[in-house]
Scaffold this motif. Structure first.
Motif, PDB file in Angstrom:
ATOM      1  N   UNK B  30      -6.679   5.259  -9.000  1.00 23.95           N
ATOM      2  CA  UNK B  30      -6.909   5.843 -10.324  1.00 23.95           C
ATOM      3  C   UNK B  30      -6.477   4.876 -11.415  1.00 23.95           C
ATOM      4  N   UNK B  31      -5.293   4.243 -11.209  1.00 27.96           N
ATOM      5  CA  UNK B  31      -4.806   3.317 -12.238  1.00 27.96           C
ATOM      6  C   UNK B  31      -5.740   2.118 -12.343  1.00 27.96           C
ATOM      7  N   UNK B  32      -6.246   1.666 -11.173  1.00 29.15           N
ATOM      8  CA  UNK B  32      -7.169   0.539 -11.211  1.00 29.15           C
ATOM      9  C   UNK B  32      -8.406   0.912 -12.016  1.00 29.15           C
ATOM     10  N   UNK B  33      -8.897   2.125 -11.787  1.00 25.36           N
ATOM     11  CA  UNK B  33     -10.044   2.571 -12.568  1.00 25.36           C
ATOM     12  C   UNK B  33      -9.693   2.644 -14.041  1.00 25.36           C
ATOM     13  N   UNK B  34      -8.511   3.180 -14.305  1.00 24.79           N
ATOM     14  CA  UNK B  34      -8.068   3.293 -15.690  1.00 24.79           C
ATOM     15  C   UNK B  34      -7.882   1.902 -16.299  1.00 24.79           C
ATOM     16  N   UNK B  35      -7.465   0.961 -15.421  1.00 27.10           N
ATOM     17  CA  UNK B  35      -7.298  -0.414 -15.890  1.00 27.10           C
ATOM     18  C   UNK B  35      -8.589  -0.983 -16.439  1.00 27.10           C
ATOM     19  N   UNK B  36      -9.719  -0.640 -15.803  1.00 23.93           N
ATOM     20  CA  UNK B  36     -10.990  -1.148 -16.339  1.00 23.93           C
ATOM     21  C   UNK B  36     -11.213  -0.606 -17.739  1.00 23.93           C
ATOM     22  N   UNK B  37     -10.825   0.650 -17.926  1.00 24.98           N
ATOM     23  CA  UNK B  37     -10.981   1.239 -19.267  1.00 24.98           C
ATOM     24  C   UNK B  37     -10.106   0.507 -20.273  1.00 24.98           C
ATOM     25  N   UNK B  38      -8.827   0.306 -19.868  1.00 23.26           N
ATOM     26  CA  UNK B  38      -7.897  -0.393 -20.763  1.00 23.26           C
ATOM     27  C   UNK B  38      -8.426  -1.788 -21.069  1.00 23.26           C
ATOM     28  N   UNK B  39      -8.934  -2.439 -20.019  1.00 30.15           N
ATOM     29  CA  UNK B  39      -9.422  -3.802 -20.228  1.00 30.15           C
ATOM     30  C   UNK B  39     -10.545  -3.817 -21.251  1.00 30.15           C
ATOM     31  N   UNK B  40     -11.481  -2.880 -21.085  1.00 33.61           N
ATOM     32  CA  UNK B  40     -12.600  -2.880 -22.022  1.00 33.61           C
ATOM     33  C   UNK B  40     -12.132  -2.579 -23.430  1.00 33.61           C
ATOM     34  N   UNK B  41     -11.165  -1.665 -23.539  1.00 31.73           N
ATOM     35  CA  UNK B  41     -10.668  -1.309 -24.865  1.00 31.73           C
ATOM     36  C   UNK B  41      -9.954  -2.486 -25.509  1.00 31.73           C
ATOM     37  N   UNK B  42      -9.044  -3.116 -24.730  1.00 29.86           N
ATOM     38  CA  UNK B  42      -8.258  -4.197 -25.322  1.00 29.86           C
ATOM     39  C   UNK B  42      -9.159  -5.359 -25.718  1.00 29.86           C
ATOM     40  N   UNK B  43     -10.086  -5.715 -24.815  1.00 31.07           N
ATOM     41  CA  UNK B  43     -11.005  -6.801 -25.147  1.00 31.07           C
ATOM     42  C   UNK B  43     -11.799  -6.451 -26.393  1.00 31.07           C
ATOM     43  N   UNK B  44     -12.226  -5.174 -26.470  1.00 30.55           N
ATOM     44  CA  UNK B  44     -13.011  -4.755 -27.626  1.00 30.55           C
ATOM     45  C   UNK B  44     -12.200  -4.886 -28.900  1.00 30.55           C
ATOM     46  N   UNK B  45     -10.949  -4.420 -28.862  1.00 26.89           N
ATOM     47  CA  UNK B  45     -10.134  -4.485 -30.071  1.00 26.89           C
ATOM     48  C   UNK B  45      -9.930  -5.933 -30.488  1.00 26.89           C
ATOM     49  N   UNK B  46      -9.721  -6.807 -29.498  1.00 24.77           N
ATOM     50  CA  UNK B  46      -9.481  -8.193 -29.857  1.00 24.77           C
ATOM     51  C   UNK B  46     -10.728  -8.840 -30.420  1.00 24.77           C
ATOM     52  N   UNK B  47     -11.888  -8.277 -30.123  1.00 21.82           N
ATOM     53  CA  UNK B  47     -13.118  -8.791 -30.723  1.00 21.82           C
ATOM     54  C   UNK B  47     -13.565  -7.889 -31.863  1.00 21.82           C
ATOM     55  N   UNK B  48     -12.670  -7.060 -32.357  1.00 18.06           N
ATOM     56  CA  UNK B  48     -12.929  -6.134 -33.458  1.00 18.06           C
ATOM     57  C   UNK B  48     -14.108  -5.210 -33.164  1.00 18.06           C
TER      58      UNK B  48
END
Ligand code: SF4
Ligand code: SF4
Lengths: 207, 343
Positions: B30-48
């Motif tokens: 579950x955390x690994x799946x959630x990690x993909x979400x976090x990854x997409x969010x963090x990358x998105x924020x860093x690219x505004x």
């Protein structure tokens, strides 16, 4: 300035400006020094900081760039050439088109088809008017040539539909009579956007 | 948290270990799946950008949508592939990642309350199997995990896959030495290979963290850990711009998902190791497990952050870096540590 400079094909005799690329390390010791220097220069940390700063800007300073498109729309320029609108006269509500046929004539992709006849008052009326949007290239000539400002380009750029015919009848393009007070004049091709002043930035002189 | 000291622990039964294993599988997936979400969010924020937004509040349920998609997608096996190996390879990645996690302390230990029928009173340990050579086992397992990409790339009868497999071999050859040597110095200091001993050796607050004694080893271990988990500066195996998707080119559906889960489980493992070995582990102060979650979260975030910021290196640059720069530094570090310990 003559053309001699450009006609000179002898590569190497022109006036090239050499960029300062630093020294290429010659010995192993120089290479080692370069690696150490680059390692401790901290450029990687600067890179990390830049992305982190962008994240802070996006999250807390309102610099998020995403526009949630179907829900939010950016304003389009008044010069934008989207699906045509047929406008009405504001006083009488009658359509402006006088059936002169100029737009049909000028259309370079031959996609305007119209027909006219005399009505019971011996006035010319438009009996048929369609634009084949499968062929229209949105060049804007029709809107430019129209003497009555009758055919203009409207703001409807979302023209995905089951068939293009959904846009192309005279009635579809005509301003609905109950929305007459909302009818927008077309500012024309030279128009500047309403927020043009905000978009002007001072020229960066620091090059 | 004296309960983590071995002598105070209740008897660990096989039922307890089993429950723990199931827990790890369920929660880490579950955390690994959630990690993909976090990854997409963090990358998105860093690219505004905003990242996933539409499934659930702030896109939180995107994870479920992705899961449904992965599970229901057609499982395609290419015609000329070596079918058996092709089908087994993703399982190797996922399985080794979870096997590695079995020797890492993942959650606090607890006893199932008595009122629950059947299972009441069973003690669930924090480490599924508390080996006394924990670190060795985990690193070995994660290294074995690279057989997944290697076999996958070679079995799929695809050029990109072959290149991906070759790069896997290169990567494997490069970082493995650095991982071992960099973590050798802290092992020498603590004198044990068990995570529990590492944790206890640093239980004296922030000042006793091994990162202060071994900053070089810490940096080296981080670099090698990035290579081990195929994270960005070293994501040679599947870099889209160069080799389409590398070893994962022909995979679809759940088999591809297993690679994915394996990668994220490995990221979590590396984060946990780094947090326990260098950043003091889980039992200082009264906060205990909260601090290790914060530390692991920091390392996880660091991996995403680096992915947003840095370009990736070429395979030859990776070999150059690992063999000519990192390995000598690691050896020197080990030697200096030894000299300091002797004096
Ligand atoms: S925009 Fe151009 S192509 Fe389209 S109807 Fe008008 S004149 Fe014809
Ligand atoms: S040019 Fe204008 S007025 Fe003339 S037919 Fe076309 S739309 Fe009507």
């Amino acid at each position: 300035m003559g053309l001699e400079q450009f006609k000179n094909r002898n590569v190497g005799t022109q006036n090239y400006k050499m960029l300062d690329l630093g020294e290429t390390p010659k010995s192993g010791w120089c290479q080692f020094k370069q690696v150490v220097k680059r390692t401790f220069k901290g450029e990687l940390i600067v890179g990390l900081w830049v992305t982190f700063r962008e994240m802070i800007n996006a999250l807390f300073r309102g610099q998020m760039h995403t526009v949630k498109y179907p829900f939010e729309k950016l304003p389009i320029s008044p010069r934008y050439r989207a699906i045509h609108d047929m406008l009405r006269l504001l006083e009488s509500g009658h359509y402006r088109c006088i059936g002169c046929g100029l737009c049909e004539k000028i259309c370079i992709s031959n996609c305007i088809t119209m027909d006219t006849r005399y009505d019971e008052n011996q006035r010319k009326e438009v009996s048929e008017y369609t634009i084949n949007f499968g062929r229209c290239i949105f060049c804007g000539y029709c809107a430019e040539v129209c003497p009555e400002l009758a055919i203009v380009h409207g703001p409807r750029y979302e023209n995905a539909s089951e068939q293009r015919a959904s846009f192309s009848l005279f009635e579809d393009m005509l301003t609905p009579i109950d929305k007459l007070n909302l009818q927008q004049e077309y500012d024309g091709f030279g128009a500047v956007s309403p927020n043009a002043d905000d978009n002007i930035k001072p020229t960066p002189l620091a090059y | 948290m004296e309960t983590t000291l071995v002598e105070n622990l209740p008897q660990v039964t096989w039922v307890g270990s089993l429950i723990k294993a199931v827990l790890i599988l369920a929660v880490i997936s579950a955390i690994a799946g959630f990690g993909t979400f976090i990854e997409r969010k963090v990358l998105a924020f860093m690219q505004r950008r905003l990242g996933p937004m539409h499934v659930g509040p702030y896109g939180l349920l995107q994870l479920i949508a992705d899961g449904i998609k992965l599970f229901t997608k057609e499982d395609i096996v290419p015609q000329n592939a070596n079918k058996l190996i092709f089908m087994v390879a993703p399982a190797i990645t996922a399985a080794t990642a979870f096997v590695a996690l079995s020797a890492v302390p993942v959650f606090p230990d607890f006893t199932i309350p008595e009122f629950i029928p059947l299972l009441g009173g069973i003690f669930v340990p924090s480490i599924a199997s508390d080996l006394n050579i924990g670190i060795l086992f985990v690193l070995g397992m994660m290294a074995a995990g690279l057989y997944g990409p290697l076999l996958a790339g070679m079995s799929q009868a695809n050029k990109w896959g072959i290149i991906g497999a070759a790069r896997t071999a290169i990567q494997f050859l490069s970082y493995e030495v650095v991982t071992g040597l960099s973590i050798l110095a802290p092992i020498m200091l603590v004198g044990s290979l068990s995570f529990v001993d590492f944790n206890n050796a640093q239980s004296g607050g922030i000042g006793s963290w091994l990162i202060w004694q071994q900053p070089v080893a810490f940096v080296l271990f981080l670099i090698a850990g990035f290579a081990e988990t195929n994270r960005t500066p070293f994501d040679l195996l599947e870099h889209e711009a160069e080799v389409v998707s590398g070893y994962a080119t022909e995979y679809s559906g759940m088999r591809w998902g297993m690679f994915f889960i394996g990668e994220y489980a490995n990221m979590i493992t590396i984060s946990i190791i780094a947090a326990i070995v260098f950043l003091g582990g889980y039992s200082e102060g009264g906060l205990g497990w909260l601090t290790i979650i914060l530390k692991v979260g920091f390392f996880f975030f660091l991996m995403l952050w680096v992915r947003a910021a840095w370009p990736h290196v070429r395979p030859d640059q990776l070999m150059w870096l690992c063999w000519k720069v990192l390995m000598p530094i690691a050896v020197i570090n080990v030697v200096i540590t030894g000299i300091v310990m002797m004096v």
